[in-house]
Design an enzyme around this catalytic site. Structure first.
Site, PDB file in Angstrom:
ATOM      1  N   LYS A  32      40.929  32.796  60.396  1.00  0.00           N
ATOM      2  CA  LYS A  32      39.559  33.061  59.949  1.00  0.00           C
ATOM      3  C   LYS A  32      39.444  33.127  58.435  1.00  0.00           C
ATOM      4  CE  LYS A  32      39.723  38.132  60.429  1.00  0.00           C
ATOM      5  NZ  LYS A  32      39.549  38.486  59.014  1.00  0.00           N
ATOM      6  N   THR A  33      40.442  33.688  57.759  1.00  0.00           N
ATOM      7  CA  THR A  33      40.379  33.763  56.294  1.00  0.00           C
ATOM      8  C   THR A  33      40.414  32.362  55.695  1.00  0.00           C
ATOM      9  OG1 THR A  33      41.515  35.898  56.354  1.00  0.00           O
ATOM     10  CG2 THR A  33      41.433  34.762  54.241  1.00  0.00           C
ATOM     11  N   ASP A 219      32.876  39.558  56.838  1.00  0.00           N
ATOM     12  CA  ASP A 219      34.122  39.514  57.602  1.00  0.00           C
ATOM     13  C   ASP A 219      34.258  40.787  58.435  1.00  0.00           C
ATOM     14  OD1 ASP A 219      36.546  38.605  58.516  1.00  0.00           O
ATOM     15  OD2 ASP A 219      37.664  39.115  56.699  1.00  0.00           O
ATOM     16  N   GLU A 220      35.043  40.719  59.505  1.00  0.00           N
ATOM     17  CA  GLU A 220      35.298  41.866  60.395  1.00  0.00           C
ATOM     18  C   GLU A 220      33.982  42.502  60.852  1.00  0.00           C
ATOM     19  OE1 GLU A 220      38.155  42.238  61.494  1.00  0.00           O
ATOM     20  OE2 GLU A 220      39.657  41.748  59.988  1.00  0.00           O
ATOM     21  N   GLN A 250      38.777  42.836  69.178  1.00  0.00           N
ATOM     22  CA  GLN A 250      39.553  43.645  68.234  1.00  0.00           C
ATOM     23  C   GLN A 250      38.722  44.777  67.632  1.00  0.00           C
ATOM     24  OE1 GLN A 250      42.675  41.557  65.795  1.00  0.00           O
ATOM     25  NE2 GLN A 250      41.533  39.737  66.368  1.00  0.00           N
ATOM     26  N   ARG A 602      50.027  41.098  67.721  1.00  0.00           N
ATOM     27  CA  ARG A 602      50.777  41.214  66.460  1.00  0.00           C
ATOM     28  C   ARG A 602      52.103  40.469  66.568  1.00  0.00           C
ATOM     29  NH1 ARG A 602      46.991  41.222  63.966  1.00  0.00           N
ATOM     30  NH2 ARG A 602      46.006  40.992  66.011  1.00  0.00           N
TER      31      ARG A 602
END
Length: 768
Positions: A32-33, A219-220, A250, A602
């Site tokens: 996404k970044t 973002d987020e 998330q 993770r």
């Protein structure tokens, strides 16, 4: 800029959709970044959009800095003309320019938490609120929550006028805001609250920033609260060129205000919105992703998406059920060393993830003993945490009254009206007569220039310490810690608090008691001095640098956004993860499941999930069933490392510190009984008169079935590992069984009541 060769199809679609509302559902590890930075570069380089028209919001300064530098590499110094910042930084810039319209000066001060606490205390004193009745922490927490939800002091007062407690808090809130304004100050929560207030009360200001920020990215987005949501909604209202990026799977911060509905309802807010799903994962092996997908599918509050990867299957998810919590830590340490030796991995490749910080202690102790390097991320090392150091300081003073440093730490903890000025006078007098602080306090009547109140407080404290000195000679270390927690009022103060962080402190203190019990069961020298020596070895370990070659230990919350080649998710038991509150609340269970999803994703190459048959909770043995989340993973994706559960009850008891009490008389093998449940009945019938015991068991079966409406436990089923229910003690796990005097003696570890021993013929037990 040829984005088609730089991004996959979904990423390209997201990066080149510029006008109108856009929801990018970015699965874990989906880049996404990368999409956001290329999207900004595309807008500036290819479309000629002025950088000053772009606002990009992140949640941390670190994330904002990284994004800005990545964009700089593509567009150069043009990036300096756009805003890439956190919510709070953006709001400060706006308020510095416009806050005079709210009656403040532009050079306002931003109060930190210490400043805030001091001002709250002043307000409480003026209103006449005793901190024993309502703590400043509770008041600060409620005011902060109100501001996050855009509830002003006046509104809070109206809504709580019929609640005595909250009405008092409302009075503090009103006075607090008045004093903030008179001091020309804002607290941290005010930054967004006051910006929204500014926009709503000054349409011309809102219109200016709506024109300025024609393109907005967040973002987020799943982590936004109400005030953040409102801030973005107001800015985007005119042009509706709003792009939000996030993953509803998330959303793990609802406990601190995040509202998952913000991302789930985006299409209701913007019916014309385009939705792009980033489901291609570039981080994890296929089996790991499939495990994550199989768990999260049980949630109902989510957008449907399925992570996929072009990577190979990789190893299956390794499941291990340890006999005890100490065995769990030993297993993890052993696996890490094995993978380093066999696969040439580095320590930095490994992460141990747990639900609460208190769980780190037993892993830290194990790693110290085995000389394995580690570091704690997102929290202090167990013995470095404030509450642990406080209680350890009490123990150090009791062991060595000449320890002035430890005594200075606890002299006013909990608060007992012995202030810094008084302590300084005591220290100075001690220096003059060349005596310890402890001895000076014993003879406090000879110390000059002290108030009567200070002398009284010191005398009471020394009386407390004298009593603890007497108890030290009579009690074990674990019992002494419990007495300190009780008699000093330390635990009572934490229990009265409404703060989440104080709940964590209570858990940490319970874990300290467990550490002491474990020490008593495993050490030849059980003295206080021996315990302090043991813990000093842990406390003196160097703090490892973030780049050092060490194993990482952290909560899953802290691990969000990170990745590791090998991940151990530990404490995977119902009651631990998920916690008891989640098991009784479907909505909380969904957040816990999202947390599990975050933990699984993770892992890049290998994932372990471990649990323990028995662990110490507040010094008492408890048994918890394996986590429901493990059962939600498809069986085809897992590898059970227990070989069918073949470990012995004797091993469970010995490693849990009960070898003297139980293992000599109860030597039944878990393996043999588990694999041949009829062997116990055969043994009973051969040695004890099968007819009489059969009648007893048949009788108990009848009354047990009538009482609980379930299937009663029989002798053949009384084997280690079996889950049973007792009418009084609840659910437990059988950890031993032995024929004795025409009966069966059963040892059961209950989830909340510890270990109990029963005769089967006299105890109604129901299979579950």
């Amino acid at each position: 800029m040829d984005l088609r060769n730089l991004l996959n199809l979904e990423q390209y679609d997201a990066a080149t959709t510029i006008n109108g509302p856009l929801l990018i559902l970015a699965g874990a590890g989906s880049g996404k970044t990368r999409v956001l930075t290329y999207r900004i570069a595309h807008m500036i380089e290819d479309l000629g959009i002025y950088p000053s028209q772009i606002l990009a919001i992140t949640f941390t300064n670190k994330a904002a800095g990284e994004m800005k530098e990545r964009v700089r590499k593509m567009v150069g110094d043009e990036v300096d003309n756009m805003w890439i910042s956190t919510f709070h930084s953006s709001c400060v810039r706006i308020l510095r320019r416009e806050i005079d319209k709210l009656g403040y000066k532009k050079d306002f001060t931003i109060y930190d938490s210490t400043d805030q606490k001091t001002l709250i205390k002043q307000c409480m004193k003026e209103i006449g609120i005793n901190e024993k009745d309502i703590t400043e922490s509770e008041i600060i927490g409620k005011i902060g929550k109100a501001k996050d939800n855009l509830i002003s002091a006046d509104q809070f007062k109206r809504e709580n006028q019929y609640s005595f407690r909250d009405n008092k808090i409302a009075d503090v809130y009103l006075l607090y805001q008045k004093k903030l304004k008179s001091n020309n100050a804002l607290d941290f929560d005010d930054l967004i609250f006051k910006t929204v207030e500014l926009f709503k009360s000054n349409p011309e200001v809102l219109e200016f920033y709506q024109r300025k920020f024609k393109y907005i990215m967040v973002d987020e987005y799943q982590d936004t609260n109400k005030s953040q949501y409102e801030f973005i909604s107001l800015l985007a209202k005119q042009h509706k060129n709003i792009c939000v990026v996030g993953d509803d799977d998330q959303c793990i911060y609802e406990w601190r205000g995040a509202d998952i509905r913000n991302i789930l309802d985006f299409e209701k807010d913007y019916p014309e919105a385009k939705v792009v799903k980033l489901e291609q994962n570039y981080r994890s092996k296929s089996n790991i992703l499939n495990a994550a997908n199989s768990v999260i599918q049980y949630n109902t509050e989510r957008k449907k998406k399925v992570l996929r990867t072009e990577s190979d299957e990789g190893d299956k998810i390794k499941i291990y059920r340890a006999p005890s919590d100490t065995d769990e830590a030993q297993f993890v340490a052993g696996e890490i060393q094995k993978l380093i030796d066999q696969e040439g991995r580095s320590y930095r490749d490994f992460a141990i993830l747990y639900r609460t910080n208190a769980q780190s202690r037993i892993f830290e102790d194990t790693f110290i003993k085995r000389n394995l390097p580690y570091r704690i991320i997102g929290g202090h090392k167990f013995y470095d945490r404030k509450e642990i150091k406080d209680i350890m300081a009490y123990l150090k003073v009791l062991n060595n009254p000449a320890d002035d440093i430890s005594l200075q730490r606890i002299i006013n903890v909990p608060k007992r009206s012995i202030g810094d000025t008084t302590v300084e006078k005591l220290i100075q007098y001690g220096a003059q007569i060349e005596d310890s602080l402890y001895n000076v306090m014993l003879d406090v009547e000879f110390v000059p220039n002290l108030t009567a109140r200070a002398r009284t407080s010191i005398s009471k404290f020394m009386g407390l310490m004298d009593n603890l000195q007497i108890m030290k000679e009579q009690l074990s270390v674990s019992e002494l810690i419990s007495v300190i927690l009780e008699d000093t009022g330390y635990m009572k103060e934490l229990q009265a608090s409404k703060e989440i962080e104080d709940e964590s402190r209570i858990e940490n203190l319970k874990e300290l008691v467990s550490a002491a019990v474990e020490f008593e069961n495993t050490s030849e020298d059980k003295s206080l001095s021996a315990f302090l020596e043991k813990t000093a070895l842990v406390a003196d370990v160097d703090n490892y640098d973030a780049e050092a070659d060490t194993v990482v230990m952290m909560t899953i919350h802290s691990a969000k956004g990170l990745e590791f080649p090998v991940v151990f998710m530990v404490g995977m038991e119902n009651g631990i993860f998920p916690g008891n509150s989640s098991l009784n609340n479907p909505h909380e269970m969904e957040e816990s499941r999202r947390l599990c999803y975050v933990g699984i994703t993770r892992a890049m190459h290998k994932l372990y999930m471990t649990s323990a048959e028995i662990r110490r909770v507040f010094g008492r043995l408890s048994a918890f069933a394996p986590s429901d989340f493990i059962r939600e993973i498809s069986p085809s994706l897992v590898e059970n490392l227990n070989r069918g559960g073949a470990y012995t009850t004797r091993l469970v008891m010995e490693r849990s510190g009960y070898s003297n009490s139980y293992s000599n008389s109860y030597g039944i093998s878990y393996n043999s009984q588990y694999n041949n449940p009829h062997s116990l009945r055969n043994s009973l019938n051969a040695n004890s008169g099968g007819e009489s015991i059969s009648k007893k068991l048949e009788y108990m079966k009848n009354i047990s079935t009538q009482a609980d409406g379930g299937v009663a436990l029989t002798a053949a089923e009384a084997v280690p590992g079996r889950k049973v229910k007792h009418a009084k003690f609840g659910v437990g796990t059988i950890i031993n069984a032995k024929s004795e005097n025409n009966d069966v003696k059963i040892t059961i570890a209950f989830e909340s009541m510890g270990i109990k021993v029963f005769l089967l013929s006299m105890t109604p037990l129901v299979l579950i």
